[in-house]
Design a protein around this motif. Structure first.
Motif, PDB file in Angstrom:
ATOM      1  N   PHE B  35     -48.488  -1.671 -49.373  1.00  0.00           N
ATOM      2  CA  PHE B  35     -47.614  -0.494 -49.477  1.00  0.00           C
ATOM      3  C   PHE B  35     -47.535   0.165 -48.106  1.00  0.00           C
ATOM      4  O   PHE B  35     -48.319  -0.147 -47.202  1.00  0.00           O
ATOM      5  N   HIS B  36     -46.568   1.054 -47.961  1.00  0.00           N
ATOM      6  CA  HIS B  36     -46.508   1.925 -46.789  1.00  0.00           C
ATOM      7  C   HIS B  36     -46.841   3.343 -47.246  1.00  0.00           C
ATOM      8  O   HIS B  36     -46.419   3.771 -48.310  1.00  0.00           O
ATOM      9  N   VAL B  37     -47.600   4.038 -46.423  1.00  0.00           N
ATOM     10  CA  VAL B  37     -48.047   5.380 -46.782  1.00  0.00           C
ATOM     11  C   VAL B  37     -47.788   6.314 -45.608  1.00  0.00           C
ATOM     12  O   VAL B  37     -47.750   5.882 -44.454  1.00  0.00           O
ATOM     13  N   GLY B  38     -47.610   7.599 -45.894  1.00  0.00           N
ATOM     14  CA  GLY B  38     -47.428   8.589 -44.840  1.00  0.00           C
ATOM     15  C   GLY B  38     -46.061   8.493 -44.195  1.00  0.00           C
ATOM     16  O   GLY B  38     -45.125   7.927 -44.748  1.00  0.00           O
ATOM     17  N   GLY B  39     -45.931   9.065 -43.001  1.00  0.00           N
ATOM     18  CA  GLY B  39     -44.667   9.032 -42.281  1.00  0.00           C
ATOM     19  C   GLY B  39     -43.763  10.194 -42.633  1.00  0.00           C
ATOM     20  O   GLY B  39     -44.109  11.057 -43.434  1.00  0.00           O
ATOM     21  N   LEU B  41     -39.263  11.550 -42.192  1.00  0.00           N
ATOM     22  CA  LEU B  41     -37.886  11.199 -41.863  1.00  0.00           C
ATOM     23  C   LEU B  41     -37.490  11.935 -40.592  1.00  0.00           C
ATOM     24  O   LEU B  41     -37.715  13.136 -40.466  1.00  0.00           O
ATOM     25  N   ARG B  68     -30.890   9.524 -41.017  1.00  0.00           N
ATOM     26  CA  ARG B  68     -32.337   9.725 -41.060  1.00  0.00           C
ATOM     27  C   ARG B  68     -33.054   8.385 -40.974  1.00  0.00           C
ATOM     28  O   ARG B  68     -32.609   7.401 -41.567  1.00  0.00           O
ATOM     29  N   TYR B  69     -34.140   8.395 -40.256  1.00  0.00           N
ATOM     30  CA  TYR B  69     -34.946   7.188 -40.040  1.00  0.00           C
ATOM     31  C   TYR B  69     -36.331   7.383 -40.633  1.00  0.00           C
ATOM     32  O   TYR B  69     -36.924   8.450 -40.513  1.00  0.00           O
ATOM     33  N   ALA B  70     -36.850   6.329 -41.235  1.00  0.00           N
ATOM     34  CA  ALA B  70     -38.232   6.331 -41.705  1.00  0.00           C
ATOM     35  C   ALA B  70     -39.129   6.007 -40.516  1.00  0.00           C
ATOM     36  O   ALA B  70     -39.031   4.923 -39.950  1.00  0.00           O
ATOM     37  N   GLN B  73     -44.716   5.843 -40.715  1.00  0.00           N
ATOM     38  CA  GLN B  73     -45.421   5.378 -41.898  1.00  0.00           C
ATOM     39  C   GLN B  73     -46.453   4.329 -41.489  1.00  0.00           C
ATOM     40  O   GLN B  73     -46.417   3.817 -40.375  1.00  0.00           O
ATOM     41  N   TYR B  75     -48.511   0.690 -42.745  1.00  0.00           N
ATOM     42  CA  TYR B  75     -48.597  -0.462 -43.644  1.00  0.00           C
ATOM     43  C   TYR B  75     -50.055  -0.722 -44.022  1.00  0.00           C
ATOM     44  O   TYR B  75     -50.939  -0.720 -43.173  1.00  0.00           O
ATOM     45  N   GLY B 136     -43.992  -0.810 -38.234  1.00  0.00           N
ATOM     46  CA  GLY B 136     -42.740  -0.518 -37.530  1.00  0.00           C
ATOM     47  C   GLY B 136     -42.945   0.515 -36.433  1.00  0.00           C
ATOM     48  O   GLY B 136     -44.064   0.992 -36.202  1.00  0.00           O
ATOM     49  N   TRP B 137     -41.853   0.841 -35.757  1.00  0.00           N
ATOM     50  CA  TRP B 137     -41.936   1.825 -34.669  1.00  0.00           C
ATOM     51  C   TRP B 137     -40.599   2.535 -34.568  1.00  0.00           C
ATOM     52  O   TRP B 137     -39.558   2.022 -34.963  1.00  0.00           O
ATOM     53  N   ALA B 138     -40.640   3.745 -34.020  1.00  0.00           N
ATOM     54  CA  ALA B 138     -39.480   4.643 -34.083  1.00  0.00           C
ATOM     55  C   ALA B 138     -38.490   4.391 -32.948  1.00  0.00           C
ATOM     56  O   ALA B 138     -38.860   3.897 -31.883  1.00  0.00           O
TER      57      ALA B 138
END
Lengths: 344, 344
Positions: B35-39, B41, B68-70, B73, B75, B136-138
């Protein structure tokens, strides 16, 4: 209604008629590991040495950016079930802007195809294509093009979850979902967290890394999705003796049309979900896929093209492996693989 | 020789005296997911719409970068063994410029700590910290600082595999390895393929995501390495009731010194490998760690600081979990956790 005219073959409807097992077979993993495969060393020269404090309050370290970098390798994670029933390993290759997470837990928390095929006794290799996830990505001196990031609404509109362009809203109540969609829209916001920045300039190294993977772990069966359409077919064209079957799940790219004869000994299955006709791009993408299938057939090969609605499986988005009926789609693939003698 | 003066405690040597099990217990995983947690938008506005052909020969898609971008977060992949013997889950947090791959297969193909602890009946959560791997990365509009990439020789010199600055050579025969090193140097070139580009500006969101993970899956034990030294201690300071033990493996950062009293109820273990004294940076890093441990003790807490050579475990690099004797180090952690009553 000639919507599925060239796609429905004798036996295809029968595939869907195989009922899903009443009870899931157990998950029993007795071997697991990971590795990086492929890639190359790229040299950077002429840059000044920098001093970097990596951790606040930490001890500064000199970083000389000149030197060789490991780039374009691919991360692969593998799992071996106790009872091995697949005659060869099954490789899962994800689509563009994503990673192997595609096949893990679904956005609404159900088990994904990785677990599904492990439960049926396949040894599974799940990879992050070059540039994505745990494969890493190269410095700008090596890949000069910028990465493409997409906002969270982009897959909603592009992957046939919503009703095309303009259907996404930041307000979940205002999102225009395709009626009958099987995507777990209540958990949509979990999905974009899986997105991986991407490049449009890395297809060749991606193919090279997949070839290296096939050289390492095959003979095998490859299940590939979307952007990996071109990777699956092109890698099979490069290593036809190593690939026993190809399962193209909504492929968005294809192999080299000049080399379709190489694919004639590899049975292939192409699967398309629902809502294709009403989309702005998918009728073309599907038509290109069917045309490629016909070329393979004309060369003497065997390709089964399945439009899921025609097989009684309705409501599928582009992310079939995440849809509520993802198990039905997996069962269709499993039944097809069994019929090809690849499971015992 | 006062090299280990403040580090060797009664009982520490005894930890190493527990022999490794003659035969590895079986690996039997019966549950697995991610799952992905936190993060959060992040919004981007005012950018032109672009048309992108994601796949060669494919159908161009309009990409509107506004929206909006996630971002930020994290993994997390989890595994549940059949026989659960850990009283709580064990969380593995990797170091800087790396990902959860740290704990998977070692560069020379042996099983890593992930499998090691699963074989002992711990449910394990292995994560990729914010910005790395499958997290991922922003986009640059959100994180304006450039990513830092390091060449393949950098960890060789910085992680006490080679003899410090200048010890790496592209020619494996010319690399100056620390005499007695347990790092599998013959497989060194596999290691930099695991490197993940990193930022020095993302500590706060990283801590926030780890706190979100702890809120989701703890009470737990946290094993954390290097850069994650600050994450482990700071997250425990934020959620002291959720963390039953801390294992700091060569921590390069620490908690808030003003809040050490919060840690007094959490038994902690700090581990350092070999070759510290002869390194240009590690004596300082270790001294800072020992000073933090002493602050916790002064506040009434319990911290065991183990210098592995003093415990009879020699030759360890900074990447202890990849060294040839990684199982000995894991066994030392396991024995300590057992003594704290966290395994049955």
């Amino acid at each position: 209604m000639n919507r599925f005219y060239c796609a429905v073959f004798a036996g295809v409807l029968a595939l869907a008629a195989v009922p899903a097992m009443a009870e899931e077979p157990p998950l029993e993993i007795v071997g697991m590991g990971s590795f990086h495969v492929g890639g190359r060393l790229a040299e950077i020269t002429g840059q000044p040495v920098r001093e970097i404090t990596f951790t606040p309050g930490g001890t500064p370290a000199k970083v000389d950016p000149n030197g060789r970098y490991a780039v374009e390798q691919m991360y692969v994670q593998w799992f071996r079930p106790r009872a091995q029933r697949g005659r060869v390993p099954l490789l899962l290759w994800h689509g563009g802007g994503l990673s192997g997470v595609t096949y893990e837990t679904t956005p609404d928390g159900r088990e994904g195809w990785l677990n599904w095929f492990l439960r049926r006794g396949w040894t599974v290799y799940n990879s992050d294509a070059v540039e994505r996830g745990r494969s890493g990505w190269a410095p700008p001196e090596v890949w000069s093009a910028p990465a493409i990031h997409v906002p969270i609404g982009n897959p909603f509109e592009r992957f046939r979850i919503g009703q095309g362009e303009g259907s996404y809203s930041d307000d979940p109540a205002k999102r225009r979902v395709l009626p009958g969609s099987q995507f777990p829209v209540e958990a949509y916001d979990q999905f974009p967290r899986q997105l991986s920045p991407r490049w449009t300039t890395t297809d060749e190294p991606t193919i090279a890394a997949y070839v290296a993977l096939v050289d390492k772990v095959c003979p095998c069966v490859i299940v590939f999705h979307s952007q990996a359409g071109q990777f699956g077919f092109k890698v099979a064209q490069a290593r036809p003796d190593k690939v026993l079957a190809l399962v193209a799940v909504e492929p968005a790219g294809f192999g080299d049309p000049a080399k379709v004869d190489v694919l004639k000994s590899i049975p292939s299955l192409m699967i398309y979900g629902d809502f294709i006709e009403q989309d702005s791009r998918w009728p073309t993408i599907r038509r290109n896929g069917v045309a490629f299938a016909e070329r393979i057939r004309a060369a003497g090969g065997s390709v089964d093209v399945v439009d899921l609605p025609a097989a009684g499986i309705r409501g599928n988005s582009h992310m079939l492996m995440m849809d509520r009926n993802s198990g039905d789609v997996a069962q269709l693939i499993q039944t097809w693989l069994q019929r090809k003698g690849l499971w015992q």
